[in-house]
Design an enzyme around this catalytic site. Sequence first.
Site, PDB file in Angstrom:
ATOM      1  N   ARG A 168      -6.909  13.198   1.217  1.00 50.57           N
ATOM      2  CA  ARG A 168      -5.762  13.475   1.986  1.00 50.57           C
ATOM      3  C   ARG A 168      -4.115  12.773   1.551  1.00 50.57           C
ATOM      4  O   ARG A 168      -3.475  13.296   2.196  1.00 50.57           O
ATOM      5  CB  ARG A 168      -5.875  13.051   3.718  1.00 50.57           C
ATOM      6  CG  ARG A 168      -5.483  11.317   4.148  1.00 50.57           C
ATOM      7  CD  ARG A 168      -5.874  10.872   5.618  1.00 50.57           C
ATOM      8  NE  ARG A 168      -7.289  11.492   6.109  1.00 50.57           N
ATOM      9  CZ  ARG A 168      -7.890  10.957   6.784  1.00 50.57           C
ATOM     10  NH1 ARG A 168      -6.958  10.315   7.506  1.00 50.57           N
ATOM     11  NH2 ARG A 168      -8.877  11.554   7.216  1.00 50.57           N
ATOM     12  N   GLU A 215      -9.436   0.258  -2.813  1.00 50.32           N
ATOM     13  CA  GLU A 215      -9.234   0.344  -1.542  1.00 50.32           C
ATOM     14  C   GLU A 215     -10.308   1.979  -1.127  1.00 50.32           C
ATOM     15  O   GLU A 215     -10.072   2.900  -1.828  1.00 50.32           O
ATOM     16  CB  GLU A 215      -8.095   0.362  -0.613  1.00 50.32           C
ATOM     17  CG  GLU A 215      -9.035   0.003   0.849  1.00 50.32           C
ATOM     18  CD  GLU A 215      -7.703   0.568   1.830  1.00 50.32           C
ATOM     19  OE1 GLU A 215      -6.453  -0.156   1.584  1.00 50.32           O
ATOM     20  OE2 GLU A 215      -7.650   0.853   2.902  1.00 50.32           O
ATOM     21  N   GLU A 241     -10.984  -9.232   2.879  1.00 49.78           N
ATOM     22  CA  GLU A 241      -9.342  -8.691   3.613  1.00 49.78           C
ATOM     23  C   GLU A 241      -9.841  -9.388   5.502  1.00 49.78           C
ATOM     24  O   GLU A 241     -10.713  -8.304   5.748  1.00 49.78           O
ATOM     25  CB  GLU A 241      -8.860  -7.783   3.536  1.00 49.78           C
ATOM     26  CG  GLU A 241      -7.694  -7.437   3.546  1.00 49.78           C
ATOM     27  CD  GLU A 241      -7.010  -6.210   2.601  1.00 49.78           C
ATOM     28  OE1 GLU A 241      -7.909  -5.537   1.831  1.00 49.78           O
ATOM     29  OE2 GLU A 241      -6.518  -5.233   3.833  1.00 49.78           O
ATOM     30  N   ARG A 275      -9.548   7.965  -0.616  1.00 54.98           N
ATOM     31  CA  ARG A 275     -10.035   8.981   0.599  1.00 54.98           C
ATOM     32  C   ARG A 275     -11.405   9.628  -0.047  1.00 54.98           C
ATOM     33  O   ARG A 275     -10.386  10.948  -0.851  1.00 54.98           O
ATOM     34  CB  ARG A 275      -9.233   9.124   1.117  1.00 54.98           C
ATOM     35  CG  ARG A 275      -9.026   8.167   2.153  1.00 54.98           C
ATOM     36  CD  ARG A 275      -7.873   8.335   3.521  1.00 54.98           C
ATOM     37  NE  ARG A 275      -8.708   8.635   4.839  1.00 54.98           N
ATOM     38  CZ  ARG A 275      -9.540   7.594   5.824  1.00 54.98           C
ATOM     39  NH1 ARG A 275      -8.776   6.790   5.637  1.00 54.98           N
ATOM     40  NH2 ARG A 275     -10.063   8.136   6.717  1.00 54.98           N
ATOM     41  N   HIS A 301      -5.623   3.772  -1.217  1.00 53.14           N
ATOM     42  CA  HIS A 301      -6.680   3.491  -1.008  1.00 53.14           C
ATOM     43  C   HIS A 301      -7.460   5.328  -1.274  1.00 53.14           C
ATOM     44  O   HIS A 301      -6.489   6.346  -1.016  1.00 53.14           O
ATOM     45  CB  HIS A 301      -6.683   3.780   0.584  1.00 53.14           C
ATOM     46  CG  HIS A 301      -8.461   4.232   1.464  1.00 53.14           C
ATOM     47  ND1 HIS A 301      -8.136   3.936   3.062  1.00 53.14           N
ATOM     48  CD2 HIS A 301      -9.402   4.682   1.159  1.00 53.14           C
ATOM     49  CE1 HIS A 301      -9.598   4.968   3.365  1.00 53.14           C
ATOM     50  NE2 HIS A 301     -10.362   4.655   1.479  1.00 53.14           N
ATOM     51  N   ASN A 354       0.944  -1.119  -0.201  1.00 53.58           N
ATOM     52  CA  ASN A 354      -0.194  -0.007  -0.401  1.00 53.58           C
ATOM     53  C   ASN A 354       0.879   1.314   0.332  1.00 53.58           C
ATOM     54  O   ASN A 354       1.590   1.559   1.046  1.00 53.58           O
ATOM     55  CB  ASN A 354      -1.520   0.344   1.586  1.00 53.58           C
ATOM     56  CG  ASN A 354      -1.959   1.392   1.157  1.00 53.58           C
ATOM     57  OD1 ASN A 354      -1.327   2.162   1.027  1.00 53.58           O
ATOM     58  ND2 ASN A 354      -2.922   0.715   1.889  1.00 53.58           N
TER      59      ASN A 354
HETATM   60  N1  PXP Z   1      -6.169  -2.681   4.348  1.00 55.37           N
HETATM   61  C1  PXP Z   1      -6.658  -1.981   4.508  1.00 55.37           C
HETATM   62  C2  PXP Z   1      -8.225  -2.600   3.886  1.00 55.37           C
HETATM   63  C3  PXP Z   1      -6.527  -0.689   5.026  1.00 55.37           C
HETATM   64  O1  PXP Z   1      -7.563   0.012   4.936  1.00 55.37           O
HETATM   65  C4  PXP Z   1      -5.146  -1.032   4.967  1.00 55.37           C
HETATM   66  C5  PXP Z   1      -4.768   0.610   5.622  1.00 55.37           C
HETATM   67  O2  PXP Z   1      -5.167   1.900   4.691  1.00 55.37           O
HETATM   68  C6  PXP Z   1      -4.096  -1.569   4.978  1.00 55.37           C
HETATM   69  C7  PXP Z   1      -4.913  -2.654   4.694  1.00 55.37           C
HETATM   70  C8  PXP Z   1      -3.036  -1.051   5.262  1.00 55.37           C
HETATM   71  O3  PXP Z   1      -2.625  -0.651   6.936  1.00 55.37           O
HETATM   72  P1  PXP Z   1      -1.228  -0.880   7.526  1.00 55.37           P
HETATM   73  O4  PXP Z   1      -0.851   0.948   6.399  1.00 55.37           O
HETATM   74  O5  PXP Z   1      -1.729  -0.531   8.307  1.00 55.37           O
HETATM   75  O6  PXP Z   1      -0.805  -1.429   6.612  1.00 55.37           O
END
Ligand code: PXP
Length: 243
Positions: free
Chosen positions: A48, A69, A151, A44, A42, A6
């Site tokens: 942000r 996401e 997930e 949003r 993601h 991510n």
């Molecule tokens: N999976 C989902 C659905 C999430 O919302 C996030 C955070 O954006 C992550 C995985 C990854 O989480 P982290 O940044 O704590 O590794």
Amino acid sequence: MKLLVNIDHVATLRNARGEGYPDPVDAATVCENAGAAGIVFHLRGDRRHIRDEDVYRLKNSVKGLLDFEMAATDEMIKICKEIQPELCTLVPEGREELTTEGGLNMKKVYDDFENRVFPKFEGTGIKMSLFLDPNPEDIKLAHKLGADVIELHTGVYANAVTVTEREKELSRLKKGAELIHELGMTVNAGHGLNLNNLGELIREVPYLQDISIGHALISKSVFWGLDRTVKEYLKIMDEANEK
Ligand code: PXP
């Protein structure tokens, strides 16, 4: 089992100064070249970190799996259908939260997802993933809705302070994964995973497919570089898989 990185927080760092660097799209390329099987972002509602132009550039650049996401708003559904990622992961989104705080409450969203959200994705070929806490009731409702992938939210496991808490959550994740698999859906996992807790999760929880890791991996890369950091995560995954 695959690692999806991510890259949201590369964009967080970029946005801190309003310059064009570091570029999350360049980061995605480095992650893929280091062996990551795909990229998660993601988008949003408040933009942000990742912004709309990043999403279109990621679509053109990412060669592996792209996981979009998002909250299930009409605005995001429209962008997602234009992008046509392989996977769309629906998450709850609160305006004040620092990060996604919990999984979807399926009882609350079921009717809306059934009547408004899922029909909009019909025939698109995009696989639908729902971000859930390991609650059997939520998992069964997700299956009834026709989700392809669940997930599992690993945040409670990752943040557990005592051994008892951690073991209790690992057991819930294990049972959740077994149920998801039994119902014929794919098991993914993510949130709060890092170099210290990833190996144990993989050893204890069966059927894991894609593991999504962001904040801890990107943070470590400040010290190690992204290429080395991704490779260290892959090494942990390989070693834990062999056991
Ligand atoms: N999976 C989902 C659905 C999430 O919302 C996030 C955070 O954006 C992550 C995985 C990854 O989480 P982290 O940044 O704590 O590794």
